[in-house]
Design a protein around this motif. Structure first.
Motif, PDB file in Angstrom:
ATOM      1  N   CYS A  40       0.806  -1.218   0.000  1.00  0.00           N
ATOM      2  CA  CYS A  40       0.000   0.000   0.000  1.00  0.00           C
ATOM      3  C   CYS A  40       0.839   1.267   0.000  1.00  0.00           C
ATOM      4  N   LYS A  41       2.160   1.125   0.157  1.00  0.00           N
ATOM      5  CA  LYS A  41       3.104   2.248   0.185  1.00  0.00           C
ATOM      6  C   LYS A  41       2.904   3.161   1.385  1.00  0.00           C
ATOM      7  N   SER A  42       2.180   2.705   2.408  1.00  0.00           N
ATOM      8  CA  SER A  42       1.997   3.517   3.616  1.00  0.00           C
ATOM      9  C   SER A  42       3.324   3.709   4.331  1.00  0.00           C
ATOM     10  N   CYS A  43       3.462   4.864   4.966  1.00  0.00           N
ATOM     11  CA  CYS A  43       4.694   5.210   5.670  1.00  0.00           C
ATOM     12  C   CYS A  43       4.493   5.028   7.166  1.00  0.00           C
ATOM     13  N   PHE A  44       5.373   4.238   7.793  1.00  0.00           N
ATOM     14  CA  PHE A  44       5.304   3.978   9.228  1.00  0.00           C
ATOM     15  C   PHE A  44       6.601   4.410   9.898  1.00  0.00           C
ATOM     16  N   LEU A  45       6.487   4.980  11.090  1.00  0.00           N
ATOM     17  CA  LEU A  45       7.681   5.150  11.904  1.00  0.00           C
ATOM     18  C   LEU A  45       8.245   3.775  12.228  1.00  0.00           C
ATOM     19  N   GLU A  46       9.544   3.667  12.336  1.00  0.00           N
ATOM     20  CA  GLU A  46      10.164   2.347  12.520  1.00  0.00           C
ATOM     21  C   GLU A  46       9.623   1.632  13.756  1.00  0.00           C
ATOM     22  N   ASP A  47       9.389   2.366  14.839  1.00  0.00           N
ATOM     23  CA  ASP A  47       8.855   1.737  16.053  1.00  0.00           C
ATOM     24  C   ASP A  47       7.473   1.139  15.799  1.00  0.00           C
ATOM     25  N   SER A  48       6.668   1.808  14.967  1.00  0.00           N
ATOM     26  CA  SER A  48       5.338   1.287  14.637  1.00  0.00           C
ATOM     27  C   SER A  48       5.443   0.004  13.826  1.00  0.00           C
ATOM     28  N   TRP A  49       6.399  -0.028  12.903  1.00  0.00           N
ATOM     29  CA  TRP A  49       6.592  -1.228  12.084  1.00  0.00           C
ATOM     30  C   TRP A  49       6.985  -2.421  12.958  1.00  0.00           C
ATOM     31  N   VAL A  50       7.864  -2.181  13.900  1.00  0.00           N
ATOM     32  CA  VAL A  50       8.274  -3.243  14.827  1.00  0.00           C
ATOM     33  C   VAL A  50       7.092  -3.661  15.695  1.00  0.00           C
ATOM     34  N   TYR A  51       6.278  -2.673  16.129  1.00  0.00           N
ATOM     35  CA  TYR A  51       5.110  -2.955  16.954  1.00  0.00           C
ATOM     36  C   TYR A  51       4.119  -3.867  16.222  1.00  0.00           C
ATOM     37  N   MET A  52       4.031  -3.722  14.897  1.00  0.00           N
ATOM     38  CA  MET A  52       3.116  -4.547  14.097  1.00  0.00           C
ATOM     39  C   MET A  52       3.734  -5.894  13.728  1.00  0.00           C
ATOM     40  N   ASN A  53       4.833  -6.236  14.402  1.00  0.00           N
ATOM     41  CA  ASN A  53       5.544  -7.481  14.094  1.00  0.00           C
ATOM     42  C   ASN A  53       6.046  -7.498  12.655  1.00  0.00           C
ATOM     43  N   GLU A  54       6.390  -6.290  12.167  1.00  0.00           N
ATOM     44  CA  GLU A  54       6.987  -6.135  10.844  1.00  0.00           C
ATOM     45  C   GLU A  54       6.093  -6.692   9.734  1.00  0.00           C
ATOM     46  N   ARG A  55       4.787  -6.462   9.874  1.00  0.00           N
ATOM     47  CA  ARG A  55       3.836  -6.944   8.859  1.00  0.00           C
ATOM     48  C   ARG A  55       2.765  -5.891   8.612  1.00  0.00           C
ATOM     49  N   HIS A  56       2.340  -5.801   7.355  1.00  0.00           N
ATOM     50  CA  HIS A  56       1.212  -4.947   6.980  1.00  0.00           C
ATOM     51  C   HIS A  56       0.676  -5.457   5.659  1.00  0.00           C
ATOM     52  N   CYS A  57      -0.618  -5.277   5.450  1.00  0.00           N
ATOM     53  CA  CYS A  57      -1.271  -5.800   4.238  1.00  0.00           C
ATOM     54  C   CYS A  57      -1.018  -7.302   4.095  1.00  0.00           C
ATOM     55  N   GLU A  58      -0.978  -8.004   5.232  1.00  0.00           N
ATOM     56  CA  GLU A  58      -0.818  -9.450   5.285  1.00  0.00           C
ATOM     57  C   GLU A  58       0.503  -9.921   4.679  1.00  0.00           C
ATOM     58  N   GLN A  59       1.551  -9.099   4.761  1.00  0.00           N
ATOM     59  CA  GLN A  59       2.874  -9.494   4.258  1.00  0.00           C
ATOM     60  C   GLN A  59       3.930  -8.680   4.994  1.00  0.00           C
ATOM     61  N   ASN A  60       5.222  -8.979   4.763  1.00  0.00           N
ATOM     62  CA  ASN A  60       6.291  -8.325   5.513  1.00  0.00           C
ATOM     63  C   ASN A  60       7.325  -7.638   4.624  1.00  0.00           C
ATOM     64  N   GLN A  61       7.007  -7.448   3.348  1.00  0.00           N
ATOM     65  CA  GLN A  61       7.957  -6.821   2.432  1.00  0.00           C
ATOM     66  C   GLN A  61       7.914  -5.296   2.549  1.00  0.00           C
ATOM     67  N   THR A  62       9.081  -4.664   2.453  1.00  0.00           N
ATOM     68  CA  THR A  62       9.165  -3.210   2.544  1.00  0.00           C
ATOM     69  C   THR A  62       9.929  -2.652   1.348  1.00  0.00           C
ATOM     70  N   LEU A  63       9.700  -1.361   1.069  1.00  0.00           N
ATOM     71  CA  LEU A  63      10.379  -0.727  -0.065  1.00  0.00           C
ATOM     72  C   LEU A  63      11.835  -0.451   0.279  1.00  0.00           C
TER      73      LEU A  63
END
Length: 277
Positions: A40-63
């Motif tokens: 989805c190209k959403s931007c997260f602060l690094e702490d938020s990404w870690v808080y989400m267990n490094e997953r979003h949109c049902e996957q863990n890939q990042t740009l």
């Protein structure tokens, strides 16, 4: 570290700085370390990404690079037909409250004069006249678009036209856009004894033909107003790809109804969770 993170600077990333972290609601600032979801190209602060267990949109890939907003994507003033608009709605309520307060103060002053002078009818009529005039003046001022702009309330206003989208002072023609996505995410607050569900500010994701992505928060969380925007996007779906995503069941139902009754190109994403509020 199994993800890509990036440090923002104002010279190269001004189109990213100022975005809102979907988890914390904090504004993204210069020198913040951020992570971008590949899907989805959403931007997260690094702490938020870690808080989400490094997953979003049902996957863990990042740009691995920060999405760029091409310089050619500039404001283009084109006169065409307005489909719908989503505006900040708080000013009317503020005007009403100001009018009520002013009316109360005028009436209170009139009451004091009545007690001291005894001219009840004259003072009462005068207070009503002054209150009505002040209410009219406040209403005219706050209904003016220039007042909204002065107060900084127009930067997230959205206007859909037949061949462009206008967000605040920026305008982009549909021919430069590949897809547009409306998204609302929900969260549970445990700050009180009773858990409460709340909505993050809904936002639009605009995917351009040159692979750049622009995220814009909307001016309101109101379902009645965002529903009008969804209906407007349905009209856009006849010539552009439109995507809906909501974690609120009532709004999700509206989205499915719109898709079912439309012949346009609309996708409704499967929510990670559903929360009423």
């Amino acid at each position: 570290m199994s993800y890509h993170s990036h440090i923002l600077n104002s010279s190269s990333h001004s189109h990213i700085i100022g975005r809102t972290d979907p988890i914390t609601g904090d504004s993204v600032k210069e020198n913040d370390r951020v992570v971008f979801c590949t899907v989805c190209k959403s931007c997260f602060l690094e702490d938020s990404w870690v808080y989400m267990n490094e997953r979003h949109c049902e996957q863990n890939q990042t740009l691995d690079t920060i999405p760029a907003l091409a310089s050619r994507l500039v404001s283009k003033k084109i006169k065409d037909e307005l489909i719908t608009e989503l505006k900040h709605g708080g000013v009317v309520l503020q005007a009403v409250l100001v009018t009520l307060v002013v009316s109360f103060l005028v009436s209170l002053s009139a009451l004091q004069q009545t007690v001291y002078q005894g001219d009840t009818e004259a003072i009462g009529a005068f207070s009503i006249l002054i209150s009505a005039c002040l209410g009219f003046i406040v209403g005219v001022i706050t209904a003016n678009d220039s007042f909204d702009e002065l107060m900084g309330l127009t930067k997230n206003n959205v206007r859909l036209f037949t061949n462009r989208i206008e967000i605040g002072k920026e305008s982009f023609v549909w021919s430069d856009i590949e897809q547009i996505k409306y998204q609302r995410e929900m969260y549970v607050s445990e700050s009180t004894k009773v858990k409460q569900n709340f909505s993050h500010i809904p936002f639009l994701l605009i995917y351009f033909n040159n692979d750049s992505v622009l995220k814009k928060n909307l001016a309101t969380k109101s379902h009645s107003k965002t529903e009008k925007l969804l209906m407007g996007l349905e009209k856009i779906s006849y010539f552009k790809n439109v995507s809906f995503y909501s974690e609120n069941p009532q709004e999700l139902k509206v989205m499915h109804n719109i898709k079912r009754n439309s012949k346009g190109k609309i996708e409704v994403g499967k929510p990670k969770k559903l929360l009423n509020y």
